[in-house]
Scaffold this motif. Sequence first.
Motif, PDB file in Angstrom:
ATOM      1  N   GLN A   1      -8.579   5.027  -7.395  1.00  0.00           N
ATOM      2  CA  GLN A   1      -9.494   5.054  -6.257  1.00  0.00           C
ATOM      3  C   GLN A   1     -10.722   4.220  -6.571  1.00  0.00           C
ATOM      4  O   GLN A   1     -11.361   4.410  -7.595  1.00  0.00           O
ATOM      5  CB  GLN A   1      -9.911   6.489  -5.945  1.00  0.00           C
ATOM      6  CG  GLN A   1      -8.752   7.360  -5.563  1.00  0.00           C
ATOM      7  CD  GLN A   1      -9.149   8.821  -5.460  1.00  0.00           C
ATOM      8  OE1 GLN A   1     -10.278   9.174  -5.738  1.00  0.00           O
ATOM      9  NE2 GLN A   1      -8.219   9.648  -5.063  1.00  0.00           N
TER      10      GLN A   1
ATOM     11  N   GLN B   1       8.082   7.535  -6.406  1.00  0.00           N
ATOM     12  CA  GLN B   1       6.651   7.303  -6.408  1.00  0.00           C
ATOM     13  C   GLN B   1       6.367   6.009  -7.162  1.00  0.00           C
ATOM     14  O   GLN B   1       6.943   5.745  -8.205  1.00  0.00           O
ATOM     15  CB  GLN B   1       5.944   8.479  -7.068  1.00  0.00           C
ATOM     16  CG  GLN B   1       4.475   8.493  -6.811  1.00  0.00           C
ATOM     17  CD  GLN B   1       3.864   9.832  -7.134  1.00  0.00           C
ATOM     18  OE1 GLN B   1       4.434  10.594  -7.878  1.00  0.00           O
ATOM     19  NE2 GLN B   1       2.704  10.114  -6.589  1.00  0.00           N
ATOM     20  N   GLN B   2       5.460   5.202  -6.623  1.00  0.00           N
ATOM     21  CA  GLN B   2       5.185   3.884  -7.185  1.00  0.00           C
ATOM     22  C   GLN B   2       3.997   3.940  -8.123  1.00  0.00           C
ATOM     23  O   GLN B   2       3.054   4.694  -7.909  1.00  0.00           O
ATOM     24  CB  GLN B   2       4.930   2.872  -6.064  1.00  0.00           C
ATOM     25  CG  GLN B   2       6.076   2.783  -5.089  1.00  0.00           C
ATOM     26  CD  GLN B   2       7.388   2.413  -5.745  1.00  0.00           C
ATOM     27  OE1 GLN B   2       7.477   1.394  -6.418  1.00  0.00           O
ATOM     28  NE2 GLN B   2       8.397   3.237  -5.567  1.00  0.00           N
ATOM     29  N   ASN B   3       4.004   3.122  -9.157  1.00  0.00           N
ATOM     30  CA  ASN B   3       2.940   3.088 -10.157  1.00  0.00           C
ATOM     31  C   ASN B   3       1.953   1.974  -9.845  1.00  0.00           C
ATOM     32  O   ASN B   3       2.275   0.992  -9.205  1.00  0.00           O
ATOM     33  CB  ASN B   3       3.527   2.844 -11.542  1.00  0.00           C
ATOM     34  CG  ASN B   3       4.466   3.940 -11.943  1.00  0.00           C
ATOM     35  OD1 ASN B   3       4.255   5.086 -11.600  1.00  0.00           O
ATOM     36  ND2 ASN B   3       5.515   3.607 -12.644  1.00  0.00           N
TER      37      ASN B   3
ATOM     38  N   ASP C   1       0.805  -1.217   0.000  1.00  0.00           N
ATOM     39  CA  ASP C   1       0.000   0.000   0.000  1.00  0.00           C
ATOM     40  C   ASP C   1       0.840   1.270   0.000  1.00  0.00           C
ATOM     41  O   ASP C   1       0.322   2.357   0.199  1.00  0.00           O
ATOM     42  CB  ASP C   1      -0.967   0.006   1.177  1.00  0.00           C
ATOM     43  CG  ASP C   1      -0.234  -0.063   2.511  1.00  0.00           C
ATOM     44  OD1 ASP C   1       0.946  -0.419   2.525  1.00  0.00           O
ATOM     45  OD2 ASP C   1      -0.874   0.240   3.531  1.00  0.00           O
ATOM     46  N   SER C   2       2.143   1.153  -0.257  1.00  0.00           N
ATOM     47  CA  SER C   2       3.028   2.326  -0.257  1.00  0.00           C
ATOM     48  C   SER C   2       2.863   3.128  -1.529  1.00  0.00           C
ATOM     49  O   SER C   2       2.816   2.577  -2.624  1.00  0.00           O
ATOM     50  CB  SER C   2       4.490   1.899  -0.135  1.00  0.00           C
ATOM     51  OG  SER C   2       4.726   1.326   1.103  1.00  0.00           O
ATOM     52  N   ASN C   3       2.781   4.444  -1.380  1.00  0.00           N
ATOM     53  CA  ASN C   3       2.788   5.340  -2.525  1.00  0.00           C
ATOM     54  C   ASN C   3       4.204   5.733  -2.905  1.00  0.00           C
ATOM     55  O   ASN C   3       4.473   6.065  -4.055  1.00  0.00           O
ATOM     56  CB  ASN C   3       1.986   6.609  -2.238  1.00  0.00           C
ATOM     57  CG  ASN C   3       0.503   6.342  -2.217  1.00  0.00           C
ATOM     58  OD1 ASN C   3       0.025   5.437  -2.877  1.00  0.00           O
ATOM     59  ND2 ASN C   3      -0.226   7.126  -1.462  1.00  0.00           N
TER      60      ASN C   3
ATOM     61  N   TYR D   1      -0.340   7.002 -11.027  1.00  0.00           N
ATOM     62  CA  TYR D   1       0.190   6.866  -9.688  1.00  0.00           C
ATOM     63  C   TYR D   1      -0.842   6.189  -8.793  1.00  0.00           C
ATOM     64  O   TYR D   1      -2.035   6.224  -9.065  1.00  0.00           O
ATOM     65  CB  TYR D   1       0.543   8.227  -9.095  1.00  0.00           C
ATOM     66  CG  TYR D   1       1.562   8.968  -9.892  1.00  0.00           C
ATOM     67  CD1 TYR D   1       2.728   8.342 -10.311  1.00  0.00           C
ATOM     68  CD2 TYR D   1       1.365  10.289 -10.236  1.00  0.00           C
ATOM     69  CE1 TYR D   1       3.672   9.021 -11.037  1.00  0.00           C
ATOM     70  CE2 TYR D   1       2.309  10.974 -10.962  1.00  0.00           C
ATOM     71  CZ  TYR D   1       3.459  10.340 -11.360  1.00  0.00           C
ATOM     72  OH  TYR D   1       4.383  11.005 -12.075  1.00  0.00           O
ATOM     73  N   LYS D   2      -0.381   5.617  -7.689  1.00  0.00           N
ATOM     74  CA  LYS D   2      -1.277   4.902  -6.794  1.00  0.00           C
ATOM     75  C   LYS D   2      -2.390   5.790  -6.246  1.00  0.00           C
ATOM     76  O   LYS D   2      -3.523   5.360  -6.133  1.00  0.00           O
ATOM     77  CB  LYS D   2      -0.493   4.313  -5.621  1.00  0.00           C
ATOM     78  CG  LYS D   2       0.011   2.955  -5.896  1.00  0.00           C
ATOM     79  CD  LYS D   2       0.438   2.323  -4.624  1.00  0.00           C
ATOM     80  CE  LYS D   2       0.491   0.843  -4.871  1.00  0.00           C
ATOM     81  NZ  LYS D   2       0.676   0.105  -3.677  1.00  0.00           N
ATOM     82  N   GLN D   3      -2.079   7.023  -5.900  1.00  0.00           N
ATOM     83  CA  GLN D   3      -3.119   7.868  -5.324  1.00  0.00           C
ATOM     84  C   GLN D   3      -4.164   8.248  -6.365  1.00  0.00           C
ATOM     85  O   GLN D   3      -5.211   8.754  -6.018  1.00  0.00           O
ATOM     86  CB  GLN D   3      -2.538   9.115  -4.661  1.00  0.00           C
ATOM     87  CG  GLN D   3      -1.887  10.068  -5.613  1.00  0.00           C
ATOM     88  CD  GLN D   3      -0.400   9.836  -5.722  1.00  0.00           C
ATOM     89  OE1 GLN D   3       0.062   8.753  -5.456  1.00  0.00           O
ATOM     90  NE2 GLN D   3       0.336  10.833  -6.107  1.00  0.00           N
TER      91      GLN D   3
END
Length: 131
Positions: free
Chosen positions: A43, A23-25, A13-15, A38-40
Amino acid sequence: MYCINCGNQISDDSNFCPECGAQQNVGTNNTQEGQYYYKQDYQNGNFTNNNYGYNNYNMPKQKSRLVAGLLQIFLGCCGAGRFYLGYTGMGLGQLFSNFLCGAGYIWAFIDGILILCGRVQTDARGIPLRD
């Protein structure tokens, strides 16, 4: 999950990678080849389409907290640390405050300490600073 930048193992769950700050994709967009979200931006199973136009070969580089803080301490009278981070308005304010009242040195020194202590966490583009 592993970091896309340095390869260190991180939680699912790391961004951002705690080691390198990258930053993780989440995945790719079906509309344009090779463009990442991006993860954020993911949703409830839907992409929010906030990829900011960056694709995998022109990802923005993270600015260094150490460089910004040291620039602000030693060249802060010119607003160098804030210009480096992209905050041109604050950099100009520090530059002109030296000409108007001479208190810009104190402001810049305190601002440099705050940058180094982590009170400033992102650059002007919203990208987290790396340590």
